[in-house]
Design a protein around this motif. Structure first.
Motif, PDB file in Angstrom:
ATOM      1  N   LEU A   1       0.828  -1.204   0.000  1.00  0.00           N
ATOM      2  CA  LEU A   1       0.000   0.000   0.000  1.00  0.00           C
ATOM      3  C   LEU A   1       0.863   1.256   0.000  1.00  0.00           C
ATOM      4  CD1 LEU A   1      -2.839   1.193   0.139  1.00  0.00           C
ATOM      5  CD2 LEU A   1      -2.709   1.048   2.633  1.00  0.00           C
ATOM      6  N   THR A   2       1.957   1.217   0.724  1.00  0.00           N
ATOM      7  CA  THR A   2       2.863   2.378   0.782  1.00  0.00           C
ATOM      8  C   THR A   2       3.485   2.659  -0.579  1.00  0.00           C
ATOM      9  OG1 THR A   2       3.380   1.898   3.096  1.00  0.00           O
ATOM     10  CG2 THR A   2       4.913   3.316   1.888  1.00  0.00           C
ATOM     11  N   TRP A   3       3.963   1.618  -1.229  1.00  0.00           N
ATOM     12  CA  TRP A   3       4.577   1.792  -2.550  1.00  0.00           C
ATOM     13  C   TRP A   3       3.544   2.249  -3.577  1.00  0.00           C
ATOM     14  CZ3 TRP A   3       9.420   2.515  -3.422  1.00  0.00           C
ATOM     15  CH2 TRP A   3      10.376   1.936  -2.605  1.00  0.00           C
ATOM     16  N   ALA A   4       2.336   1.716  -3.498  1.00  0.00           N
ATOM     17  CA  ALA A   4       1.285   2.121  -4.431  1.00  0.00           C
ATOM     18  C   ALA A   4       0.919   3.585  -4.237  1.00  0.00           C
ATOM     19  CB  ALA A   4       0.052   1.237  -4.242  1.00  0.00           C
ATOM     20  N   THR A   5       0.818   4.017  -2.983  1.00  0.00           N
ATOM     21  CA  THR A   5       0.509   5.423  -2.692  1.00  0.00           C
ATOM     22  C   THR A   5       1.622   6.343  -3.183  1.00  0.00           C
ATOM     23  OG1 THR A   5      -0.737   4.734  -0.727  1.00  0.00           O
ATOM     24  CG2 THR A   5      -0.083   7.053  -0.870  1.00  0.00           C
ATOM     25  N   ALA A   6       2.863   5.928  -2.953  1.00  0.00           N
ATOM     26  CA  ALA A   6       4.000   6.732  -3.411  1.00  0.00           C
ATOM     27  C   ALA A   6       4.009   6.860  -4.931  1.00  0.00           C
ATOM     28  CB  ALA A   6       5.306   6.104  -2.926  1.00  0.00           C
TER      29      ALA A   6
END
Length: 242
Positions: A7-12
């Protein structure tokens, strides 16, 4: 990679697109600014016409993909069980696999004269070879001792499929399904545009583009990306469970 990390990588990744979007909007007249598009999004999503067109395209994808899966599974079983029919069907599968989506859409819509059957069968035709090859590879890699076990326990065909083959080929099915599903959304939009459809995602996108309603063009693109990403996320979870 954990769920939080994904989720963090997708948001970034999404956040990195925003400055690039602003830069492109400043340099191109046909690209709207992100804040203008986002302000129009609530009204766009509140319209019943938006969801009606999304539902029509989604239904075409679901039916076409279901037909493609059934045809692919049948072809895979035949190819893995019969050497002669396997060679024959392989040529058809390869031909379908190598046919460009745009050509398939044009031919399918010309044959069925833009009817609903044309849109559905174009999706089925494009997705079926991916399911056939994925299933065939799974069945060919299966241990032949599974057949012997089924014979020892006198399992009928339905029991063999449910208890032996389905669990074994599930990873292959989900891998093929991801490719087939992603391609089905692309081909249905192409089919709706080439077929001059009166309803559906491609029809509304083409209408907005023809009349240069660029805010609406961007909104339909955002909706398309959201649908594909949500479906991809769900398929990834199912594949991990399998």
């Amino acid at each position: 990679m954990s769920r939080i990390e994904r989720l963090t990588w997708a948001t970034a990744a999404l956040l990195l697109l925003i400055p690039m979007w602003y830069l492109a909007a400043d340099r191109a007249t046909f690209i709207e600014r992100p804040d203008d598009v986002l302000r129009a999004l609530p009204h766009f999503l509140s319209q019943s016409e938006t969801w009606t067109n999304i539902g029509i395209t989604s239904l075409r994808v679901v039916i076409g993909l279901a037909l493609g899966i059934v045809a692919g599974v049948i072809a895979a079983f035949v190819m893995s069980r019969s050497k002669f029919l396997g060679h024959v069907l392989t040529y058809y599968v390869i031909a379908a696999l190598r046919t460009p989506s745009a050509i398939a859409a044009i031919l399918g819509l010309a044959i069925f004269k833009g009817s609903e059957a044309g849109y559905v069968l174009v999706v089925a035709f494009i997705t079926f070879p991916y399911m056939a090859i994925g299933m065939r590879d799974g069945l060919n890699s299966a241990d032949r001792e599974l057949d012997e076990m089924a014979q020892i326990y006198h399992l009928n065909l339905a029991a063999q499929v449910r208890n032996i083959w389905a669990p074994f080929v599930a990873p292959y099915i989900f891998s093929a399904l991801r490719n087939a599903h992603a391609l089905s959304w692309k081909v249905i939009v192409v089919a709706e545009i080439f077929g001059a459809a009166r309803s559906g995602f491609g029809a509304r996108f083409e209408h907005a583009w023809e009349y240069m309603i660029m805010i609406e063009v961007h909104l339909w693109l955002l909706v398309f990306m959201a649908i594909v990403l949500i479906a991809e996320s769900g398929e990834s979870r199912l594949e991990l469970k399998a």
